[in-house]
Design a protein around this motif. Structure first.
Motif: not given
Ligand SMILES: Nc1ncnc2c1ncn2[C@@H]1O[C@H](COP(=O)(O)OP(=O)(O)OP(=O)(O)O)[C@@H](O)[C@H]1O
Ligand SMILES: [Mg+2]
Lengths: 272, 458
Positions: B41-60
């Motif tokens: 459950h913890g990992l799920y939260s981590f991945l759900t939050a981190a992956i899209p945010a990393v992608v957005v920052v990279l594109f930014w």
């Protein structure tokens, strides 16, 4: 050398009375160590010529280890150390004068798992005769190959595909091929370590028939977990337990009327 | 600022991990039977939050520059850019940027100063905005993930699927990079063949890539026949293999089948050290030891030996390949089942007979595969030959003469002042392309052979 293969007789009747037999292999207080661990403890036993001796005993009791002493196969294991004397025809096989390579040509071995070489059936059989120079002409090799395959009761099954890989045969055929391969170097003694453990009942029956026939000329030692098999093929049976030779008797006596309690317990299936 | 953004979003994601794990644990303690362990459950939260945010920052990060540039340029006073070429506009932008960076030369027009100021403030706003977006997005996703925690939620499967998606992504990246490399090589090669005919390159016997760099230089036309170059590579490769195959195989057989444990324990690490020596060190060895030794040996026999012999380069390359071949052969030998060894010894063979008649035939496909891989390494090896082989392409197979190799030519063609539109430079890419094709074919063969042989025993 070629014998009439139709002269299969009931096993019990071909077993000769004890007093006529000659000792082929005699061991005296043999110890085997793997590193610091002792696997065989003070085993003294006489194995008779032209007879079948079975080694039985629970897994890990040292049957294979002891069998492998008889042709010095344990030399090939770094950590193994053998002590005591083993005489073959009165000659100490661990004597420095004895060449283990020559010894293994006299004392052949068939392994638990069929291990044909990734070569043609023909070359599998011709391998031993080639390295020992038993023949020079092609026709002589052909004869040896046919003779060995006939002896091992597999000639009819493979005679049309001698050039095909031995690894392509069925498990039972492979095992008979390995027996033929061992016979091709014309050993005096044949050591068989659970030769039927990978075989179905029909192939097992064939190998047992073969053993019954081969003992006319060879001294045979067979390790088996199958008590019925020991009863069917062996003249004498030796029972090993935890590295000790507990009892060594004619097969009939050992199974009918064991002297030791441990033997009794093992053959009646109470342990092992 | 990028660092801040990443720090923030990872901090939020980790907080999400802890939060969800705690929540799941609480549920569990409350007696619920959860489908997934709290950690998932913890990992799920981590991945759900981190992956899209990393992608957005990279594109930014990728898009921010161009967007700001565009904003600055279009915000210039009307008319300033009229009639300027594309190049001149870029120059203006570069000037504005250097002013913004504090490097002011002379007295720039006031509109440029203004634009520079605008640029700076836009950058600042952009960065701050990026951090805020990263924080907000990851925070929101953590909240969403928190809603999911329940006894029936299959966090374990979700995590599994996300991770496998991530792995697929990484594999794809690797494949695309490979394609990209090949494509760029191909592109330049095509440009080369527009200037030099393919037939002349493939079958020409002369390699003299001297092309006038400037129009007024007087020089020969230059010849681009690769035969002498590839011949040099072949000669050196063969010399290397003549040394490394027997020595490598013998040492593998000895170490695997004959050596007592103690010898093996010492010898194997030494061979591995040999494998780890940088090729530039082998190059030194070739120049400082092997080449002079060869020359004085040749002189004592009255044979003229050139200073950069193919023999020295090939021999040292052979030494480099010994551990390579030896380790492949060892793998192949140890893959042969122990039962075959016993079978052979049990028939009364010596160890040598066992090796030559049973093990070697059984291991030969693996050994051949290893040798083929060694061949492609020899062909592609650069440093040793740059140091020890010659520069002049000579059509010879005499190992005592100086030859050059494909890799050496690529290096010399690209060293120094180069412009990427003359055949001399482009020839390097054509050579590289050929090198790539040759090694590709060899590697495919090698891998096939190795794989086929694996099927026999597994
Ligand atoms: N190569 C070896 N190195 C170390 N110990 C060994 C080795 N081979 C056998 N042993 C040990 O020696 C003992 C006897 O083994 P052995 O293989 O002779 O038993 P076995 O009676 O043939 O058993 P099984 O019926 O299962 O084949 C065992 O404890 C085993 O672990
Ligand atoms: Mg055993």
């Amino acid at each position: 050398m070629v014998t009439d293969s139709s002269s299969t007789q009931p096993i019990r009747e071909t077993a000769r009375p004890v007093h006529q037999e000659r000792t082929k292999i005699s061991t005296h207080e043999v110890d085997v160590f793997y590193g610091a661990a002792q696997a065989i403890r003070k085993v003294s036993i006489d194995l008779y010529e032209k007879a079948v001796t079975a080694f039985i005993g629970p897994s890990g009791c040292g049957k294979s280890t002891f069998l492998r002493c008889l042709n010095r196969m344990n030399d090939t294991i770094d950590v193994a150390r053998v002590e005591g004397t083993i005489l073959l025809d009165g000659q100490d096989i661990y004597d420095p004068k004895v060449d283990p390579v020559q010894l293994r040509a006299r004392v052949g071995m068939v392994f638990q798992k069929p291990n044909p070489f990734p070569k043609s059936i023909y070359d599998n059989i011709a391998y031993g005769p080639r390295i020992h120079g038993l023949a020079t002409r092609k026709s002589d090799f052909d004869d040896i190959v046919e003779w060995s395959l006939r002896k091992a009761a597999i000639w009819d099954e493979v005679k049309d595909r001698l050039d095909q890989p031995g690894t392509g045969l069925s498990g039972g055929q492979q095992q008979r091929l390995c027996i033929a391969r061992a016979l091709a170097v014309q050993p005096e003694v044949l050591l068989m370590d659970e030769p039927c453990s990978a075989l179905d009942p029909i192939a097992t029956a064939k190998v047992e028939e073969l053993i019954a026939e081969m003992k006319m000329e060879y001294t045979i030692v067979i390790v088996t977990h199958n008590m019925q098999q020991a009863g069917r093929v062996a003249d004498r049976t030796a029972f090993f337990y935890l590295g000790d030779l507990i009892e060594y008797e004619t097969t009939a006596k050992l199974f009918m009327n064991p002297r030791e309690e441990q033997t009794e317990a093992y053959i009646s299936g109470r342990f092992g | 600022m990028a660092l801040t953004a990443f720090t923030v979003l990872f901090a939020v994601s980790i907080a999400g991990y802890l939060w969800n794990r705690r929540a799941a644990s609480v549920l569990r303690e409350g007696g619920a039977r959860l489908h997934s362990l709290s950690g998932f459950h913890g990992l799920y939260s981590f991945l759900t939050a981190a992956i899209p945010a990393v992608v957005v920052v990279l594109f930014w990060l990728i898009l921010q520059g161009p967007i700001i540039d565009w904003l600055v340029m279009s915000g210039l006073p009307a008319g300033t850019l009229d009639g300027l070429s594309k190049g001149a506009r870029q120059l203006t932008l570069a000037e504005i940027k250097s002013i913004a960076g504090g490097r002011i030369f002379g007295t720039p027009e006031p509109w440029k100063l203004e634009a520079a100021e605008r640029l700076n403030s836009l950058r600042q706003v952009g960065s701050v905005l990026m951090v805020i977006v990263a924080a907000a997005l990851s925070g929101l996703l953590v909240l969403l993930a928190r809603q999911k925690v329940s006894d029936i939620f299959r966090a374990r499967h979700k995590v599994e699927r996300t991770l496998s998606g991530l792995m697929i992504f990484c594999a794809t990246v690797a494949i695309f990079v490979t394609f990209g490399i090949v494509a760029s090589l191909l592109f330049e090669t095509v440009r080369f063949f527009e200037r030099v005919p393919v037939g002349e390159f493939l079958f020409g016997l002369n390699w003299e890539p001297q092309i006038p760099l400037r129009e007024d230089q007087v020089a020969a036309e230059g010849a681009f026949g690769w035969i002498p170059v590839i011949l040099g590579t072949i000669v050196i490769t063969i010399l290397a293999l003549l040394l490394s195959i027997p020595v490598g195989l013998m040492s593998a057989i000895y170490l695997n089948e004959f050596a007592p444990k103690r010898v093996r324990a010492v010898a194997k690490p030494i061979l591995e050290i040999l494998a780890g020596v940088p090729t530039v060190v082998y190059g030194f060895f070739a120049i400082l030891v092997v080449a002079p030794a060869l020359r004085s040996f040749g002189a004592s026999l009255g044979i003229p030996v050139s200073p950069n012999t193919a023999m020295a380069a090939g021999g040292v390359m052979g030494i480099m390949l010994i551990p390579f071949i030896s380790s492949f052969a060892e793998d192949a030998l140890s893959a042969v089942p122990q039962s075959l060894r016993e079978g052979s010894l049990g028939l009364g063979s010596t160890r040598a007979e066992m090796v030559t008649k049973v093990l070697f035939p059984a291991a030969i496909p693996g050994i051949v595969g290893g040798i083929l891989l060694a061949v492609s390494r020899a062909i592609g090896e650069t440093m040793i030959v740059v140091m020890a082989a010659g520069l002049i392409a000579k059509l010879t197979v005499n190992p005592l003469e100086s030859v050059t190799t494909v890799t050496v030519q690529i290096v010399t063609l690209l060293i120094g002042d180069t412009s990427f539109d003359n055949p001399k430079t482009l020839a390097a890419f054509a050579l590289g392309m050929m090198l790539f094709l040759v090694t590709l074919v060899i590697n495919i063969f090698a891998i096939r052979i190795v794989r086929k042989y694996r099927e026999i025993y597994d």
